[in-house]
Design a protein around this motif. Structure first.
Motif, short mmCIF file in Angstrom:
data_model
loop_
_atom_site.label_atom_id
_atom_site.label_comp_id
_atom_site.label_asym_id
_atom_site.label_seq_id
_atom_site.Cartn_x
_atom_site.Cartn_y
_atom_site.Cartn_z
N LYS A 1 0.84 -1.19 0.00
CA LYS A 1 0.00 0.00 0.00
C LYS A 1 0.88 1.25 0.00
O LYS A 1 1.89 1.31 0.71
N ILE A 2 0.49 2.25 -0.79
CA ILE A 2 1.22 3.52 -0.84
C ILE A 2 0.69 4.43 0.25
O ILE A 2 -0.52 4.60 0.39
N ILE A 3 1.60 5.01 1.04
CA ILE A 3 1.20 5.95 2.08
C ILE A 3 1.74 7.34 1.76
O ILE A 3 2.71 7.48 1.01
N PRO A 4 1.12 8.39 2.32
CA PRO A 4 1.63 9.75 2.07
C PRO A 4 3.03 9.92 2.66
O PRO A 4 3.37 9.32 3.68
N MET A 5 3.83 10.72 2.02
CA MET A 5 5.20 10.99 2.47
C MET A 5 5.15 11.90 3.69
O MET A 5 4.45 12.91 3.70
N SER A 6 5.92 11.54 4.72
CA SER A 6 6.08 12.41 5.88
C SER A 6 7.53 12.33 6.35
O SER A 6 8.19 11.30 6.18
#
Length: 161
Positions: free
Chosen positions: A5-10
């Motif tokens: 799954k792709i997650i937002p960059m932080s």
């Protein structure tokens, strides 16, 4: 085949793998008589080895589409590697922990518009992966005598997206 799954960059989630290069923070100070905000030292390039130095390059990357099957990862034992898009187009960043000299437990991030990354030395990562749009990048990496890339095929491909 595994699915990732792709997650937002932080900044916090990416910190074990490298530096997030981003305008989304307070500037450090103003220069040019107040006409320029400087976001100082967002990443620290690494370059070790014989005649090693950091170099700046440009790259034009052709786009990928999702879902994407990841079959290869790479790392750079002698230097870090930074990718800074010259547009606001986001791009996919896949990194992994090292387990006994091989990539393990990959994570997939989608950058926010304008964000770049600096992979720490020896961080497993995928190829440069713009999504849907050809994208130009400024690259900061190492040049030296020793070969600075280790590429491995994954035992089991990973589907992303």
């Amino acid at each position: 085949m595994n699915t990732l799954k792709i997650i937002p960059m932080s900044e916090k989630d990416f910190a074990p793998f490298g530096d997030l290069i981003d305008f989304d923070r307070a500037y450090d100070y103003q220069i040019n008589k107040g006409n320029c905000d400087r976001y100082n030292a967002l990443a620290t390039p690494e370059a070790i080895g014989t005649d090693a130095r950091s170099v700046i390059s440009l790259m034009r990357a052709r786009p990928y589409t999702l879902p994407l099957t990841l079959t290869v990862m790479e790392r750079h034992p002698y230097g870090s590697q930074a990718f800074i898009p010259l547009s606001k187009d986001p791009f996919l960043v896949v990194v992994a922990e090292d387990k006994d000299g091989a990539p393990a437990n990959p994570k997939a991030f989608m950058t926010e518009p304008g964000q770049g990354v600096n992979y720490h030395r020896n961080t497993w990562h995928s190829m440069l992966t713009p999504i849907d749009t050809e994208t130009d990048f400024l690259i900061v990496d190492r040049k030296g005598v020793e070969a600075n890339v280790v590429e491995v095929s994954l035992d089991q491909p990973v589907v992303i997206g």
